[in-house]
Design an enzyme around this catalytic site. Structure first.
Site, PDB file in Angstrom:
ATOM      1  N   LEU A 105      64.061 -54.235  23.124  1.00  0.00           N
ATOM      2  CA  LEU A 105      63.636 -55.482  22.512  1.00  0.00           C
ATOM      3  C   LEU A 105      63.210 -55.131  21.095  1.00  0.00           C
ATOM      4  O   LEU A 105      62.482 -54.157  20.898  1.00  0.00           O
ATOM      5  CB  LEU A 105      62.441 -56.077  23.265  1.00  0.00           C
ATOM      6  CG  LEU A 105      62.699 -56.864  24.546  1.00  0.00           C
ATOM      7  CD1 LEU A 105      61.366 -57.272  25.172  1.00  0.00           C
ATOM      8  CD2 LEU A 105      63.527 -58.106  24.262  1.00  0.00           C
ATOM      9  N   ASP A 106      63.622 -55.921  20.115  1.00  0.00           N
ATOM     10  CA  ASP A 106      63.254 -55.552  18.749  1.00  0.00           C
ATOM     11  C   ASP A 106      61.755 -55.712  18.541  1.00  0.00           C
ATOM     12  O   ASP A 106      61.059 -56.367  19.318  1.00  0.00           O
ATOM     13  CB  ASP A 106      64.073 -56.344  17.720  1.00  0.00           C
ATOM     14  CG  ASP A 106      63.746 -57.825  17.697  1.00  0.00           C
ATOM     15  OD1 ASP A 106      62.608 -58.167  17.349  1.00  0.00           O
ATOM     16  OD2 ASP A 106      64.638 -58.635  18.011  1.00  0.00           O
ATOM     17  N   VAL A 107      61.254 -55.092  17.497  1.00  0.00           N
ATOM     18  CA  VAL A 107      59.808 -55.001  17.270  1.00  0.00           C
ATOM     19  C   VAL A 107      59.161 -56.372  17.143  1.00  0.00           C
ATOM     20  O   VAL A 107      57.989 -56.563  17.502  1.00  0.00           O
ATOM     21  CB  VAL A 107      59.519 -54.123  16.030  1.00  0.00           C
ATOM     22  CG1 VAL A 107      60.005 -54.805  14.756  1.00  0.00           C
ATOM     23  CG2 VAL A 107      58.037 -53.769  15.926  1.00  0.00           C
ATOM     24  N   ASP A 108      59.896 -57.373  16.660  1.00  0.00           N
ATOM     25  CA  ASP A 108      59.340 -58.715  16.468  1.00  0.00           C
ATOM     26  C   ASP A 108      59.434 -59.576  17.719  1.00  0.00           C
ATOM     27  O   ASP A 108      58.908 -60.689  17.737  1.00  0.00           O
ATOM     28  CB  ASP A 108      60.068 -59.424  15.323  1.00  0.00           C
ATOM     29  CG  ASP A 108      59.894 -58.702  13.995  1.00  0.00           C
ATOM     30  OD1 ASP A 108      58.770 -58.226  13.733  1.00  0.00           O
ATOM     31  OD2 ASP A 108      60.873 -58.603  13.242  1.00  0.00           O
TER      32      ASP A 108
END
Length: 239
Positions: A105-108
């Site tokens: 999952l991307d950091v954001d």
């Protein structure tokens, strides 16, 4: 045990998927008999040679661990970050076994991510041929039209190819914003955000709420739980 390719042994030990193991080798994080090995074709006999990953000895008898984490924003979904950012492993530091994220999952983004030391299961859950479904709740802004949702349902062109058809469930909708559940089975980098960008919309918030039939029920943001034996058996049907 006979000689095997290094990345296969790392996966067999439950450290990571073969693809992730290849990246570890290329990055110089793997040693054999004290020497860094970067050749992906290297074969090793683990009975006669010592293998280290991140300076920790590779073993093949670790207890298999399966963790469901509700990832907050601001954490990267890797075991190690070269920029010193917080990783999902910081949220499960009390677990003594080494586990690794299943996909990313991307950091954001936030929400459901699995972590395990079962490399074989990891391979199955991220392999495109098994088409494991993932559902995301997206808060979207921009000019929202039925035609744009139809485009997403049919597949949109991205720079790395056309996406497979997505399932779209509209939860709320007005002229300039919407909340939708989006279900896909691919794993392109930042795919949901790029899909909406391709139809002229912006994802303001993104949360994965379902993966391979598992949900976040009862797991607060930043918390985790272990999978039940029944849940693990259901996941293993993909092997």
């Amino acid at each position: 045990m006979s000689e095997e390719r290094l990345q296969k042994l790392i996966s067999h030990a439950g450290i990571a998927s073969r693809r992730a193991a290849e990246k570890m080798i290329s990055e110089g994080r793997v040693k054999v008999d004290g020497q860094i090995v970067k050749d992906l074709g290297t074969k090793v006999n683990p009975d006669a040679q010592k293998i280290f990953v991140d300076d920790k000895p590779l073993t093949f008898d670790e207890r298999k661990i399966y963790v469901l984490l509700n990832k907050p924003q601001g954490y990267v979904s890797t075991a190690k970050d070269e920029r010193g950012r917080k990783t999902v492993l910081d949220l499960i530091s009390e677990i003594p076994e080494r586990v690794y994220p299943v996909g990313r999952l991307d950091v954001d983004s936030e929400g459901l991510i699995l972590l395990t030391n079962d490399g074989e299961l990891t391979n199955a859950l991220i392999h495109p041929k098994f088409e494991i479904e993932k559902t995301y709740r997206a808060k979207v802004s921009g000019e929202i039209t039925p035609e744009k949702f139809d485009e997403l349902r049919s597949g949109v062109e991205l720079e790395d190819g056309k996406t497979a058809p997505a399932k779209i469930e509209i939860l709320s909708l007005d002229e300039n914003s919407a909340v939708v559940n989006v279900t896909i089975h691919e794993g392109k980098n930042r795919q949901i955000r790029r899909m909406f960008a391709a139809v002229g919309c912006t994802v303001r918030n993104l949360k994965r709420i379902k993966f391979a039939g598992l949900t976040l029920d009862g797991v607060k943001t930043g918390s985790f739980r272990f999978l039940t034996n029944e849940e693990v058996e259901i996941l293993k049907r993909h092997l």
